[in-house]
Design a protein around this motif. Structure first.
Motif, PDB file in Angstrom:
ATOM      1  N   ILE A   1       0.834  -1.205   0.000  1.00  0.00           N
ATOM      2  CA  ILE A   1       0.000   0.000   0.000  1.00  0.00           C
ATOM      3  C   ILE A   1       0.866   1.251   0.000  1.00  0.00           C
ATOM      4  CG2 ILE A   1      -1.689   1.337   1.323  1.00  0.00           C
ATOM      5  CD1 ILE A   1      -2.900  -1.287   2.237  1.00  0.00           C
ATOM      6  N   GLY A   2       0.557   2.153  -0.912  1.00  0.00           N
ATOM      7  CA  GLY A   2       1.320   3.393  -1.056  1.00  0.00           C
ATOM      8  C   GLY A   2       2.407   3.308  -2.099  1.00  0.00           C
ATOM      9  N   ASN A   3       2.756   2.084  -2.524  1.00  0.00           N
ATOM     10  CA  ASN A   3       3.781   1.906  -3.549  1.00  0.00           C
ATOM     11  C   ASN A   3       3.169   1.939  -4.946  1.00  0.00           C
ATOM     12  OD1 ASN A   3       6.239   1.708  -2.148  1.00  0.00           O
ATOM     13  ND2 ASN A   3       5.763  -0.391  -1.508  1.00  0.00           N
ATOM     14  N   GLN A   4       4.031   2.062  -5.930  1.00  0.00           N
ATOM     15  CA  GLN A   4       3.601   2.071  -7.322  1.00  0.00           C
ATOM     16  C   GLN A   4       3.418   0.644  -7.835  1.00  0.00           C
ATOM     17  OE1 GLN A   4       2.889   5.575  -7.268  1.00  0.00           O
ATOM     18  NE2 GLN A   4       3.157   5.132  -9.449  1.00  0.00           N
ATOM     19  N   LEU A   5       2.671   0.515  -8.911  1.00  0.00           N
ATOM     20  CA  LEU A   5       2.470  -0.790  -9.530  1.00  0.00           C
ATOM     21  C   LEU A   5       3.794  -1.426  -9.958  1.00  0.00           C
ATOM     22  CD1 LEU A   5      -0.708  -0.552 -11.803  1.00  0.00           C
ATOM     23  CD2 LEU A   5      -0.295  -2.128  -9.913  1.00  0.00           C
ATOM     24  N   SER A   6       4.722  -0.588 -10.404  1.00  0.00           N
ATOM     25  CA  SER A   6       6.016  -1.109 -10.841  1.00  0.00           C
ATOM     26  C   SER A   6       6.734  -1.813  -9.698  1.00  0.00           C
ATOM     27  CB  SER A   6       6.877   0.023 -11.399  1.00  0.00           C
ATOM     28  OG  SER A   6       6.998   1.068 -10.439  1.00  0.00           O
ATOM     29  N   ALA A   7       6.634  -1.254  -8.491  1.00  0.00           N
ATOM     30  CA  ALA A   7       7.246  -1.890  -7.331  1.00  0.00           C
ATOM     31  C   ALA A   7       6.547  -3.204  -7.004  1.00  0.00           C
ATOM     32  CB  ALA A   7       7.204  -0.951  -6.128  1.00  0.00           C
ATOM     33  N   PHE A   8       5.224  -3.217  -7.114  1.00  0.00           N
ATOM     34  CA  PHE A   8       4.470  -4.440  -6.863  1.00  0.00           C
ATOM     35  C   PHE A   8       4.840  -5.513  -7.880  1.00  0.00           C
ATOM     36  CE2 PHE A   8       0.587  -6.852  -8.031  1.00  0.00           C
ATOM     37  CZ  PHE A   8       0.450  -7.588  -6.864  1.00  0.00           C
ATOM     38  N   ALA A   9       5.026  -5.109  -9.137  1.00  0.00           N
ATOM     39  CA  ALA A   9       5.386  -6.067 -10.182  1.00  0.00           C
ATOM     40  C   ALA A   9       6.707  -6.746  -9.891  1.00  0.00           C
ATOM     41  CB  ALA A   9       5.429  -5.373 -11.537  1.00  0.00           C
ATOM     42  N   SER A  10       7.631  -6.001  -9.266  1.00  0.00           N
ATOM     43  CA  SER A  10       8.935  -6.578  -8.954  1.00  0.00           C
ATOM     44  C   SER A  10       8.889  -7.525  -7.767  1.00  0.00           C
ATOM     45  CB  SER A  10       9.949  -5.456  -8.667  1.00  0.00           C
ATOM     46  OG  SER A  10       9.575  -4.745  -7.496  1.00  0.00           O
ATOM     47  N   MET A  11       7.794  -7.461  -6.990  1.00  0.00           N
ATOM     48  CA  MET A  11       7.678  -8.309  -5.804  1.00  0.00           C
ATOM     49  C   MET A  11       7.060  -9.667  -6.109  1.00  0.00           C
ATOM     50  SD  MET A  11       6.131  -5.603  -3.050  1.00  0.00           S
ATOM     51  CE  MET A  11       6.795  -3.927  -2.869  1.00  0.00           C
ATOM     52  N   THR A  12       6.343  -9.795  -7.230  1.00  0.00           N
ATOM     53  CA  THR A  12       5.602 -11.018  -7.499  1.00  0.00           C
ATOM     54  C   THR A  12       5.519 -11.266  -8.994  1.00  0.00           C
ATOM     55  OG1 THR A  12       3.497 -12.141  -7.129  1.00  0.00           O
ATOM     56  CG2 THR A  12       3.401  -9.784  -7.546  1.00  0.00           C
ATOM     57  N   GLU A  13       5.175 -12.509  -9.361  1.00  0.00           N
ATOM     58  CA  GLU A  13       5.019 -12.879 -10.765  1.00  0.00           C
ATOM     59  C   GLU A  13       3.570 -12.582 -11.190  1.00  0.00           C
ATOM     60  OE1 GLU A  13       7.372 -13.895 -12.784  1.00  0.00           O
ATOM     61  OE2 GLU A  13       8.891 -13.837 -11.215  1.00  0.00           O
ATOM     62  N   ALA A  14       3.295 -11.343 -11.480  1.00  0.00           N
ATOM     63  CA  ALA A  14       1.927 -10.956 -11.846  1.00  0.00           C
ATOM     64  C   ALA A  14       1.955  -9.919 -12.962  1.00  0.00           C
ATOM     65  CB  ALA A  14       1.188 -10.424 -10.629  1.00  0.00           C
ATOM     66  N   ALA A  15       2.812 -10.130 -13.946  1.00  0.00           N
ATOM     67  CA  ALA A  15       2.975  -9.150 -15.022  1.00  0.00           C
ATOM     68  C   ALA A  15       1.674  -8.922 -15.782  1.00  0.00           C
ATOM     69  CB  ALA A  15       4.067  -9.614 -15.984  1.00  0.00           C
ATOM     70  N   GLU A  16       0.897 -10.002 -16.023  1.00  0.00           N
ATOM     71  CA  GLU A  16      -0.348  -9.838 -16.770  1.00  0.00           C
ATOM     72  C   GLU A  16      -1.388  -9.051 -15.994  1.00  0.00           C
ATOM     73  OE1 GLU A  16       1.151 -12.597 -15.597  1.00  0.00           O
ATOM     74  OE2 GLU A  16      -0.149 -14.345 -15.929  1.00  0.00           O
ATOM     75  N   LEU A  17      -1.381  -9.191 -14.650  1.00  0.00           N
ATOM     76  CA  LEU A  17      -2.314  -8.413 -13.831  1.00  0.00           C
ATOM     77  C   LEU A  17      -1.931  -6.939 -13.809  1.00  0.00           C
ATOM     78  CD1 LEU A  17      -2.856 -10.807 -10.776  1.00  0.00           C
ATOM     79  CD2 LEU A  17      -4.189 -10.610 -12.886  1.00  0.00           C
ATOM     80  N   VAL A  18      -0.643  -6.670 -13.735  1.00  0.00           N
ATOM     81  CA  VAL A  18      -0.171  -5.287 -13.779  1.00  0.00           C
ATOM     82  C   VAL A  18      -0.531  -4.652 -15.122  1.00  0.00           C
ATOM     83  CG1 VAL A  18       1.877  -3.814 -13.757  1.00  0.00           C
ATOM     84  CG2 VAL A  18       1.680  -5.687 -12.118  1.00  0.00           C
ATOM     85  N   ALA A  19      -0.360  -5.422 -16.199  1.00  0.00           N
ATOM     86  CA  ALA A  19      -0.724  -4.913 -17.528  1.00  0.00           C
ATOM     87  C   ALA A  19      -2.226  -4.623 -17.611  1.00  0.00           C
ATOM     88  CB  ALA A  19      -0.322  -5.938 -18.594  1.00  0.00           C
ATOM     89  N   LEU A  20      -3.020  -5.456 -16.966  1.00  0.00           N
ATOM     90  CA  LEU A  20      -4.467  -5.238 -16.947  1.00  0.00           C
ATOM     91  C   LEU A  20      -4.813  -3.952 -16.203  1.00  0.00           C
ATOM     92  CD1 LEU A  20      -7.215  -6.497 -17.713  1.00  0.00           C
ATOM     93  CD2 LEU A  20      -7.183  -7.683 -15.508  1.00  0.00           C
ATOM     94  N   LEU A  21      -4.184  -3.721 -15.056  1.00  0.00           N
ATOM     95  CA  LEU A  21      -4.439  -2.505 -14.272  1.00  0.00           C
ATOM     96  C   LEU A  21      -3.962  -1.258 -15.000  1.00  0.00           C
ATOM     97  CD1 LEU A  21      -3.518  -3.834 -10.726  1.00  0.00           C
ATOM     98  CD2 LEU A  21      -5.709  -2.821 -11.354  1.00  0.00           C
ATOM     99  N   ARG A  22      -2.924  -1.383 -15.791  1.00  0.00           N
ATOM    100  CA  ARG A  22      -2.396  -0.233 -16.541  1.00  0.00           C
ATOM    101  C   ARG A  22      -3.179   0.041 -17.824  1.00  0.00           C
ATOM    102  NH1 ARG A  22       4.097  -1.515 -15.805  1.00  0.00           N
ATOM    103  NH2 ARG A  22       4.389  -0.262 -13.906  1.00  0.00           N
ATOM    104  N   GLY A  23      -4.108  -0.830 -18.156  1.00  0.00           N
ATOM    105  CA  GLY A  23      -4.871  -0.633 -19.377  1.00  0.00           C
ATOM    106  C   GLY A  23      -4.165  -1.143 -20.615  1.00  0.00           C
ATOM    107  N   GLU A  24      -3.088  -1.891 -20.441  1.00  0.00           N
ATOM    108  CA  GLU A  24      -2.358  -2.429 -21.585  1.00  0.00           C
ATOM    109  C   GLU A  24      -3.071  -3.637 -22.184  1.00  0.00           C
ATOM    110  OE1 GLU A  24       1.464  -3.240 -19.980  1.00  0.00           O
ATOM    111  OE2 GLU A  24       1.965  -1.135 -19.634  1.00  0.00           O
ATOM    112  N   VAL A  25      -3.985  -4.231 -21.414  1.00  0.00           N
ATOM    113  CA  VAL A  25      -4.817  -5.330 -21.894  1.00  0.00           C
ATOM    114  C   VAL A  25      -6.235  -4.806 -21.984  1.00  0.00           C
ATOM    115  CG1 VAL A  25      -5.657  -7.661 -21.431  1.00  0.00           C
ATOM    116  CG2 VAL A  25      -3.322  -7.022 -20.784  1.00  0.00           C
TER     117      VAL A  25
END
Length: 534
Positions: A220-244
């Motif tokens: 909480i309070g961190n950016q999505l990019s930081a969250f992406a580096s913590m876990t294998e969830a690249a497709e979920l991050v792409a979904l939240l960013r509107g890339e999917v």
């Protein structure tokens, strides 16, 4: 001397007015500071009632606040007891407009006894954001004429109190909303992530902590990019960013092997402006396992059925080699062959329906598809069956249909299903037309018959799996309710659709529409690969 005295008197009056003005301003300032200090609404209103009553030298000063169907009352010391009986009557009179007791004014029936108890009464509405919140009322035992300053003071007091009440109510509603949201998020078994428009993570509930194996404090309070580096969830991050573009049909598996179906929704403020996104993950592990087990079971059983059916068909076909059949033997052999054909058709359709299920994993096997040849082959395949029923089966094809990039096998099965149905449900001496044309950049395949037609009610569920129309006219027609379901799924997988136009007694026309664009065009795959490499 006669000129000096009036001057001295004027100065003294001026000084008295200044002292009074200074006192009034000091009282207003003290009340304003008390409201600004904040705190519980009961404490704030009680304190300013005490200050105002002392400044006005009134006998009673009360705030009557509406709270749903009940009243909340806040008052200065000594302003309770007998005064409480007048809260509701004064509220009914003064909630929309000020009320002031005067010697000459006629009083409504609920307030008729006021004049015998009080020398002066004033009640003002408490209104904030155009919403009535209650009233402020003040009373004197003796006769009292409200001066201009007192009226102005009471108006200011009512306005500030209304703002304080509105803010307190809004804060309380927000607090309850936060508590309810926190309870929902905490109790939810589905992982929930909320991000704002700057990709900052705002919510990460306990279920998300368990699924991702990360504490909320780290996220909480961190950016999505930081969250992406913590876990294998690249497709979920792409979904939240509107890339999917959509989460439809998307599945994500965590490190523990659990499978989730993402659902993304947007948050908007009262002006309709987007403020962030909410991602919820629904655990579908159990359903996926059931689906996979069902697919494996269907595949295994179908395979196990195929082999004996193949043996049976082979031996029945070879039976004439043993010797000449008499009429009865030939009849029995034809019945066996018909049963084997029906079983084989059922096995193939069960397999097709299982593969083409929206939750399945079937991928189109695209290849150059000659539509003209496909229509010709389908008509030739069913010619004998149509001739047996004395039906006329014809093909009509437009000359401008190009070679398309489709799943040839599945397209043939879809057209075969439509043609087979038309033969089954069209009476003897009827006409069946298989047509292919181009209309509005769409390939349009149709099968028209002169059968009994289909009611509007039956048309609504006609393409549903295992759905058959049962009536006295077709009770002897064999079927499994899978053919039209397969037709529609084949069309949808190619980006198209399937439907029927029919009326009872006027025959039916079944359509398959396939877009002549995108992957359905020859060379589209190479063009896409080239564009991606560029």
């Amino acid at each position: 001397m006669s000129e000096v005295a009036p001057s001295s008197q004027s100065v003294e009056e001026l000084r008295e007015q200044l002292r009074q003005y200074a006192g009034e301003q000091a009282l207003l300032l003290e009340i304003t500071r008390r409201i600004a200090k904040g705190g519980a609404l009961e404490t704030v209103l009680t304190d300013i009632a005490q200050l105002a009553q002392r400044g006005l030298r009134a006998k009673c000063l009360r705030f009557v606040v509406t709270s749903g169907a009940s009243l909340q009352v806040y008052y200065a010391e000594g302003s309770n007891g007998e005064f409480a009986a007048w809260d509701a009557p004064l509220l009914a009179i003064a909630q929309q407009a000020p009320f002031e007791l005067s010697p000459e004014a006629a009083l409504p029936q609920p307030l008729s006894a006021l004049r015998g108890l009080f020398g002066a009464v004033a009640a003002l509405p408490l209104i904030a954001r155009e919403a009535p919140l209650g009233i402020l009322w003040v009373a004197y035992r003796e006769a009292h004429a409200f001066g201009e300053w007192e009226r102005n003071f009471l108006q200011l007091l009512a306005a500030q109190a209304a703002i304080a009440i509105a803010n307190a109510q809004a804060f309380e509603a927000a607090r309850k909303g936060r508590e309810q949201l926190a309870a929902i998020l905490t109790s939810s078994v589905d992982p929930i992530l909320v991000v704002d428009t700057h990709e900052q993570i705002l919510v990460f509930n306990p279920a998300a902590e368990r699924v991702f194996g990360i504490s909320a404090e780290r996220v909480i309070g961190n950016q999505l990019s930081a969250f992406a580096s913590m876990t294998e969830a690249a497709e979920l991050v792409a979904l939240l960013r509107g890339e999917v573009s959509s989460a439809e049909g998307m599945e994500w598996q965590n490190a523990s092997g659990l499978t989730f179906a993402p659902r993304l929704s947007e948050m908007h403020n009262e002006h309709g402006q987007r403020t962030g996104s909410v991602l919820m993950l629904r655990d579908i592990t159990r359903y996926k396992n059931l689906r996979d087990n069902q697919a494996d079971f269907t595949s295994t059983v179908s395979h196990d059925l195929r082999l004996p059916l193949t043996y049976m068909k082979g031996y029945v076909d070879m039976m004439p080699m043993v010797g000449e059949f008499n009429e009865r033997q030939r009849h029995f052999a034809e019945k066996i062959q018909s049963g084997i054909a029906q079983m084989s058709d059922l096995v193939e359709k069960i397999l097709d329906a299982s593969r083409l299920d929206p939750e399945g994993n079937y991928r189109l096997h695209r290849e150059p598809c000659d539509i003209l040849k496909m229509v010709s082959d389908v008509v030739a395949t069913h010619a004998a069956a149509a001739e047996k029923n004395n039906q006329t089966l014809t093909a009509e094809t437009a000359p401008n249909i190009p070679i398309l990039h489709l799943d040839d096998m599945m397209m043939r099965r879809a057209l075969n299903n439509l043609t087979d149905n038309a033969i089954k449900y069209t009476p003897q001496n009827g006409t069946i037309t298989v047509r292919a044309e181009v209309r509005d950049d769409m390939l349009l395949l149709s099968v028209r018959d002169t059968g009994r037609g289909i009611s509007e009610e039956d048309q609504r569920t006609l393409f549903t799996r295992f759905r058959r129309i049962r009536n006295k006219d077709n009770i002897r027609v064999r079927g499994n309710g899978l053919g039209l379901y397969i037709v529609k799924r084949v069309a949808e997988l190619h980006g198209g659709d399937a439907w029927v136009e029919s009326a009872v007694g006027q025959g039916s026309t079944f359509y398959i529409k396939i877009p002549m664009s995108g992957e359905n065009l020859i060379g589209s795959g190479r063009l896409q690969e080239s564009a991606q490499s560029d």
